[in-house]
Design a protein around this motif. Sequence first.
Motif, short mmCIF file in Angstrom:
data_model
loop_
_atom_site.label_atom_id
_atom_site.label_comp_id
_atom_site.label_asym_id
_atom_site.label_seq_id
_atom_site.Cartn_x
_atom_site.Cartn_y
_atom_site.Cartn_z
N LEU A 160 2.27 1.98 -3.28
CA LEU A 160 1.26 2.55 -4.18
C LEU A 160 1.02 4.03 -3.90
O LEU A 160 0.59 4.76 -4.80
CB LEU A 160 -0.06 1.77 -4.04
CG LEU A 160 -0.08 0.43 -4.77
CD1 LEU A 160 -1.25 -0.41 -4.28
CD2 LEU A 160 -0.19 0.63 -6.27
N ARG A 182 0.84 -1.20 0.00
CA ARG A 182 0.00 0.00 0.00
C ARG A 182 0.88 1.26 0.00
O ARG A 182 0.62 2.21 -0.74
CB ARG A 182 -0.90 -0.01 1.24
CG ARG A 182 -1.83 1.16 1.28
CD ARG A 182 -2.54 1.29 2.63
NE ARG A 182 -3.58 2.29 2.54
CZ ARG A 182 -3.36 3.59 2.52
NH1 ARG A 182 -2.13 4.06 2.59
NH2 ARG A 182 -4.36 4.45 2.42
N TYR A 203 -4.14 -0.44 -7.66
CA TYR A 203 -4.30 -1.57 -6.73
C TYR A 203 -5.18 -2.64 -7.36
O TYR A 203 -4.84 -3.83 -7.36
CB TYR A 203 -4.88 -1.10 -5.40
CG TYR A 203 -5.17 -2.24 -4.45
CD1 TYR A 203 -4.13 -2.89 -3.78
CD2 TYR A 203 -6.47 -2.69 -4.23
CE1 TYR A 203 -4.38 -3.94 -2.92
CE2 TYR A 203 -6.73 -3.76 -3.37
CZ TYR A 203 -5.69 -4.37 -2.72
OH TYR A 203 -5.95 -5.43 -1.88
N TRP A 263 -10.62 -3.12 -1.61
CA TRP A 263 -9.37 -3.30 -0.87
C TRP A 263 -9.27 -4.72 -0.31
O TRP A 263 -8.21 -5.33 -0.28
CB TRP A 263 -9.30 -2.25 0.26
CG TRP A 263 -8.09 -2.32 1.11
CD1 TRP A 263 -8.03 -2.65 2.43
CD2 TRP A 263 -6.74 -2.06 0.70
NE1 TRP A 263 -6.73 -2.60 2.89
CE2 TRP A 263 -5.92 -2.24 1.84
CE3 TRP A 263 -6.14 -1.68 -0.50
CZ2 TRP A 263 -4.53 -2.07 1.80
CZ3 TRP A 263 -4.76 -1.52 -0.54
CH2 TRP A 263 -3.98 -1.71 0.60
#
Length: 249
Positions: free
Chosen positions: A29, A26, A41, A198
Amino acid sequence: MTSFLTHRALVHDTTLPPYRRHGALRTCLTRFAPYGFRATYHHLTVSARMPRLLEADPDSLVRAVEELHEARQLWLARAEEYAAQRRAAKRAGQRHPAQPAWWDRPWWASPDSAWRNDPFLHPRLSLPDYVRRQNALLDGAELPGCPACGEEGPALSVSTGHDRAELCRSCARVLVPCPCEQWHSFEPELRIGWSRTWRREHMTGTGGPNPHWPTHLGTARIGRLESYTMRWDSGVLHYYRDEEGPPGT
Ligand SMILES: [Zn+2]
Ligand SMILES: [Zn+2]
């Protein structure tokens, strides 16, 4: 080491629990995400086949971060070159670039902003291929098809309430804007909470795409995008569905 490389090393660290390695991905990213954070993602979950339960395949995190890393290397090299070109151009008296670099484009008012509003939409190219394509366009190459993804099929006509815009049938980039010259934001009819994406609800336990979720994908999803407009009116920013028309009309 940069933050990206530090966190890339954490993604590789097999002594860490998968959720920590996922957290490190994460952070990577937040440093580099050519399709925007959410769409990049989403792309990586599919391309690296990240299962819902990371414990089933922690190596998928390594595949994901390595694809991102390869694309970032290509971008870094071009960005350094670009900076040198800009310095030379400024010395020659050219204050502003002829066209901004693709990584400097603001998402606001950008023709590919649909990816920000709907992470299920983005080019189907690998991230390195996308960066290569954008770098080539920056170098002045004339490439056929959608500038973002290369799709050569017929564009999809989407209503803006008062007129229509032509969108790429594969990635929803605006190919021909609405003739009104205002900027329209294209957003999904069915909003999917980010936490569901997510958590990879669109993937199966073994890292394949979940055939039942979401219901509409690809061109069917793009055809159902809704158009919104933002407009300053008496010092207040209004944001409205284009069907509804501006306030007070
Ligand atoms: Zn496209
Ligand atoms: Zn319009």
